[in-house]
Design a protein around this motif. Structure first.
Motif, short mmCIF file in Angstrom:
data_model
loop_
_atom_site.label_atom_id
_atom_site.label_comp_id
_atom_site.label_asym_id
_atom_site.label_seq_id
_atom_site.Cartn_x
_atom_site.Cartn_y
_atom_site.Cartn_z
N THR A 147 35.60 48.26 40.81
CA THR A 147 36.93 48.22 41.42
C THR A 147 37.53 49.62 41.53
O THR A 147 37.25 50.48 40.69
CB THR A 147 37.90 47.29 40.63
OG1 THR A 147 39.15 47.24 41.30
CG2 THR A 147 38.10 47.75 39.20
N CYS A 157 32.53 45.12 36.40
CA CYS A 157 33.53 44.94 37.47
C CYS A 157 33.67 46.24 38.23
O CYS A 157 34.16 47.24 37.69
CB CYS A 157 34.88 44.51 36.90
SG CYS A 157 36.13 44.35 38.19
N ALA A 198 37.76 39.39 46.45
CA ALA A 198 36.75 39.59 45.40
C ALA A 198 35.47 38.84 45.73
O ALA A 198 35.51 37.79 46.39
CB ALA A 198 37.29 39.11 44.05
N LEU A 216 41.48 37.27 40.91
CA LEU A 216 40.59 37.07 42.07
C LEU A 216 39.14 37.12 41.60
O LEU A 216 38.30 36.32 42.02
CB LEU A 216 40.84 38.15 43.13
CG LEU A 216 42.20 38.10 43.85
CD1 LEU A 216 42.39 39.33 44.71
CD2 LEU A 216 42.31 36.84 44.71
N ALA A 217 38.85 38.06 40.69
CA ALA A 217 37.48 38.22 40.18
C ALA A 217 37.04 36.97 39.42
O ALA A 217 35.90 36.51 39.57
CB ALA A 217 37.41 39.44 39.26
N SER A 268 36.01 43.60 43.04
CA SER A 268 37.33 42.98 43.21
C SER A 268 38.38 44.05 43.50
O SER A 268 38.39 45.10 42.86
CB SER A 268 37.70 42.20 41.95
OG SER A 268 38.90 41.50 42.15
N ALA A 278 34.71 44.96 47.41
CA ALA A 278 34.54 43.51 47.55
C ALA A 278 33.94 43.14 48.90
O ALA A 278 33.52 41.99 49.10
CB ALA A 278 35.88 42.80 47.35
N THR A 330 43.67 41.80 40.37
CA THR A 330 42.24 42.11 40.49
C THR A 330 41.41 41.19 39.59
O THR A 330 40.37 40.68 39.99
CB THR A 330 42.00 43.60 40.15
OG1 THR A 330 42.79 44.40 41.06
CG2 THR A 330 40.54 43.99 40.30
N ILE A 352 30.67 42.03 39.72
CA ILE A 352 31.87 41.67 40.50
C ILE A 352 32.36 42.88 41.29
O ILE A 352 32.34 44.01 40.79
CB ILE A 352 32.99 41.23 39.54
CG1 ILE A 352 32.52 40.07 38.65
CG2 ILE A 352 34.24 40.81 40.32
CD1 ILE A 352 33.32 39.95 37.37
#
Ligand code: UT7
Length: 367
Positions: free
Chosen positions: A81, A79, A162, A55-56, A140, A287, A52, A138
């Motif tokens: 997620t 972030c 992401a 990719l972020a 992700s 994402a 995770t 973000i």
């Protein structure tokens, strides 16, 4: 009061592609059913060294490049997620370290597939309040790590990826115009990852019963989604003082083409006004909206000055929408290379670990 503009964007998708035909080899399904019932043809699956945070970071570096912003200028990293790397530390802190974003505060936000809208709104509000100038937002996911590959009701839907946006303060009007956020925890059991939290920590039986994988009542989630997509869009428009005719694009959560078609009917808009790319990525949860946005911008679909609404729904239950006027990068000086900060960040991280180790030894000797 400053405005919060989306000035940079980037996405990352694992190289590994899993087609519907690949899935048909492991569960009782077929390409025709998946395409007709969901609109999905293939999805990306993270490889052994993709996480995770990685990719972020890939998506973030692209976003920082577009905005021409140094990682060291970021005040806040959020972030969003549902597949963090650990219960703690927050994945946002792993990203902060990998980017070399030395002055940023960092935290994770969990509002499932609606998370990116929540996170973008939180970042925009922090900018609007004047407390920060630059935020990195973000979304992700590595959902493939939590999918039950024997459950055809869920494994056909999800993918990994992401997307990241840079938000910056500016006196120029525009950027994030409004947002609405909703939740209804009475529907929490409709889409859940039951074990691994403090209620059902990992035990032999939780593993044996497959409780560490996604469970979903697809029909109920579908019904809920078709109810809220149009209403949340209208609410966000109303909050921004706009009408459906004022907006050029709707960027919906990419879960099922039939849900997006229902939203189009609810809003009395043609499907051409909806950004859709779920055929190639499946449902990448939080994402999905930034990935769809980035592709649409890079294709030249979304242009400066156009207004749009991002709208999503997901586990929680949560749903929400955000209206924005697209502006693009702010004028800036010089040419920033965020990947160099990443390299320096790696060295800095190693040095800090070494110092912490030496300090620890000295401290113990003093005791
Ligand atoms: O981010 C939010 C995440 N979740 C969602 O957005 C999910 C929302 N829900 C959905 O997208 C849909 O409900 C699904 C795609 C999950 C399922 O579609 P559906 O049209 O609701 O199918 P269903 O569950 O009613 O199943 C219809 C038939 C059943 O067979 P019978 O009982 O009619 O003979 C299922 O057993 O299709 C069968 N089926 C499948 N067949 C082939 C269910 N899954 C599959 C499959 N392949 N993968």
């Amino acid at each position: 009061m400053p405005y919060a503009h989306i000035t940079g964007w980037g996405m990352a998708a694992p190289e590994g592609v899993m087609t519907n035909d690949d899935l048909a080899k492991i569960v009782d399904t077929n390409d025709q059913w998946i395409r007709e019932r969901t609109g999905i043809s293939e999805r990306r699956i993270a490889g052994a060294t993709e996480f995770t945070s990685t990719l972020a970071v890939e998506a973030s570096i692209k976003a920082l490049k577009v905005a021409n912003v140094r990682p060291t200028d970021i005040d806040l990293i959020i972030c969003s997620t549902s597949t963090p790397e650990y219960m703690f530390p927050a994945t946002a802190c792993l990203i902060q370290d990998q980017l070399g974003a030395t002055k940023a505060g960092a935290f994770d936000l969990l509002a499932a597939c609606t998370g990116f809208i929540y996170a973008l709104n939180m970042g925009a509000q922090a900018i609007r309040s004047g407390s920060i100038k630059t935020a990195l937002i973000i979304g992700s996911e590595t959902l493939s790590r939590f999918v039950n590959w024997k459950d055809r009701n869920t494994c056909i839907l999800f993918g990994d990826g992401a997307g990241a946006f840079v938000l910056q303060a500016s006196e120029r009007p525009g950027g994030v115009l409004s947002a609405v956020m909703h939740s209804d925890g009475s529907g929490g059991d409709l889409l859940t990852l039951p074990a691994g939290g403090s209620r059902f920590p990992a035990t032999e039986s939780t593993v044996h019963e497959g409780l560490h994988c996604i469970k979903m009542d697809g029909k109920e989630v579908f019904r809920f989604a078709t109810r809220v997509m149009a209403s949340a869009t209208l609410e966000a428009l109303d909050a921004a003082g706009l009408k459906v005719e004022d907006i050029k694009w709707i960027v919906p959560h990419q879960a099922n083409i039939r849900i997006i078609e229902a939203a189009a009917r609810g809003l009395k808009l043609p499907m051409e006004r909806f950004v859709v790319n779920l055929d190639r990525y499946g449902n990448t949860s939080t994402a999905s909206i930034p990935i769809a946005m980035v592709e649409a911008i890079e294709k030249g679909q979304i242009k400066e000055g156009e207004k749009l609404v991002m709208v999503g729904f997901g586990a929680g239950l949560t749903w929400g929408a955000l209206a924005a006027e697209w502006t693009g990068p702010l004028p800036s000086k010089g040419h920033v290379r965020p990947e160099q900060y990443r390299r320096l960040g790696r060295v800095r991280s190693l040095v800090r670990r070494a110092i912490r180790f030496i300090e620890g030894l000295l401290y113990r000797r003093e005791l």
